[in-house]
Design a protein around this motif. Structure first.
Motif, short mmCIF file in Angstrom:
data_model
loop_
_atom_site.label_atom_id
_atom_site.label_comp_id
_atom_site.label_asym_id
_atom_site.label_seq_id
_atom_site.Cartn_x
_atom_site.Cartn_y
_atom_site.Cartn_z
N PHE A 46 1.07 -1.22 -0.09
CA PHE A 46 -0.10 0.21 0.30
C PHE A 46 0.94 1.54 -0.18
O PHE A 46 0.72 2.06 -0.78
N ILE A 67 -9.74 5.85 0.05
CA ILE A 67 -9.07 4.38 0.91
C ILE A 67 -9.79 3.19 0.74
O ILE A 67 -10.77 3.01 1.35
N TRP A 70 -5.89 -1.68 2.84
CA TRP A 70 -4.89 -1.55 2.71
C TRP A 70 -3.91 -2.70 3.03
O TRP A 70 -2.49 -2.68 3.40
#
Length: 310
Positions: A46, A67, A70
């Motif tokens: 990430f 986002i 991750w």
């Protein structure tokens, strides 16, 4: 339960970023989505994605970020430090959504965060911040003059975070959403934690307030009903919670609501008569009483649930 990713955010279509991709003609006209494919990806993967976005997309074209996964989101905090580290370059960033994951990827109550205070400090021009999930989420009171929209979508919002929001000076904030959730999932917010938010003193521009998805909705609604902040609102959202007739009575006995444009009470446990009283008391107000619920009964005991939990 949240089953789909956002297709747009902050007024922009969401576009997944892939290193080496051909950029759109106007790379500033999209909200860039950052997400690794492997739900157990190493942190370095990430981090490399953030670096690639920094290096390949013009800095002034990074206006909005979404986002996604991750890596090990169920136990590893979303690395906001990576966003803080590029703040000096991404000066055009105005909107951030932390953790646009759906239940098939990670249950909302498992989504793990850390301290997000530094993100607000690093981006004084940020206007929109959405956060999904609240496991280990931390926030200190801040002063931020740019933020217009702050949303916490959770199955359980810690009272410490709620109190920190209330203790923050947010003079430009127009929209605030607090999904309180259930104590089983960390949702221990009380009316005392909400006191500063409901006073409205530090939120002079607030026009849309959601105090929703509350397990103890009647208690929360009673506090909201008597709150000074109600007078300045156009939209009041008390939806998705365990609202019963007792809460409805408190709502109608509190601050006048006839000035509202919209009152959202969808997903509720109200009787027909309570619904009729609310509508009759608020002529001219758009009242959402959709999605009525009934208690589940097991072994002679009644159970009522919020719309979003685990």
């Amino acid at each position: 339960m949240i089953r789909s990713h956002l297709s747009s955010f902050a007024g922009l279509p969401v576009l997944p970023f892939t290193p080496g991709m051909a950029l759109p003609d106007d790379p500033s006209a999209v909200a860039w989505r950052l997400e690794v494919e492997d739900f157990e990806a190493d942190p370095e993967e990430f981090a490399a994605l953030v670096t690639a976005l920094r290096d390949e997309v013009p800095a002034d074209a990074v206006r909005a970020l979404v986002i996604g996964e991750w890596g090990s989101a169920y136990e590893r905090a979303l690395p906001v430090d990576l966003l803080v580290a590029v703040a000096e370059k991404w000066t055009s960033l105005r909107a951030v959504f932390l953790a646009d994951l759906v239940s098939e990827q990670c249950e909302i109550s498992w989504l793990t965060h850390g301290d997000i205070t530094g993100l607000l400090a690093a981006y004084p021009s940020l206007e929109v911040l959405w956060v999904r999930g609240a496991n280990e989420l931390r926030l200190d009171p801040v002063r931020h003059t740019g933020l217009r929209e702050l949303v916490f979508q959770t199955g359980g919002l810690p009272g410490s975070v709620t109190a920190a929001v209330g203790g923050s000076d947010l003079p430009a904030l127009e929209r605030l959403e607090l999904w309180l959730g259930r104590r089983d999932y960390g949702g221990d917010t009380t009316p005392d934690d909400l006191a500063d938010v409901l006073a409205g003193t530090r939120l002079p521009a607030l026009r849309h307030l959601a105090v929703s998805n509350a397990e103890h909705a009647d208690q929360i609604v009673a506090a909201v009903a008597a709150a000074p902040v109600v007078r300045q609102l156009k939209v009041l959202d008390l939806s998705k919670g365990v609202l019963t007739d007792a809460g409805a009575e408190a709502l109608l006995a509190g601050e006048p609501l006839t000035h509202l444009r919209r009152l959202d009470l969808h997903h509720h446990f109200l009787s027909d008569s309570a619904r009729e009283r609310i509508v009759a008391a608020l002529p001219g107000v758009e009242v959402d009483l959709s999605d009525p619920q009934a208690a589940d009964v097991y072994d002679g005991r009644e159970y009522r649930f919020t719309a979003v939990g685990e």
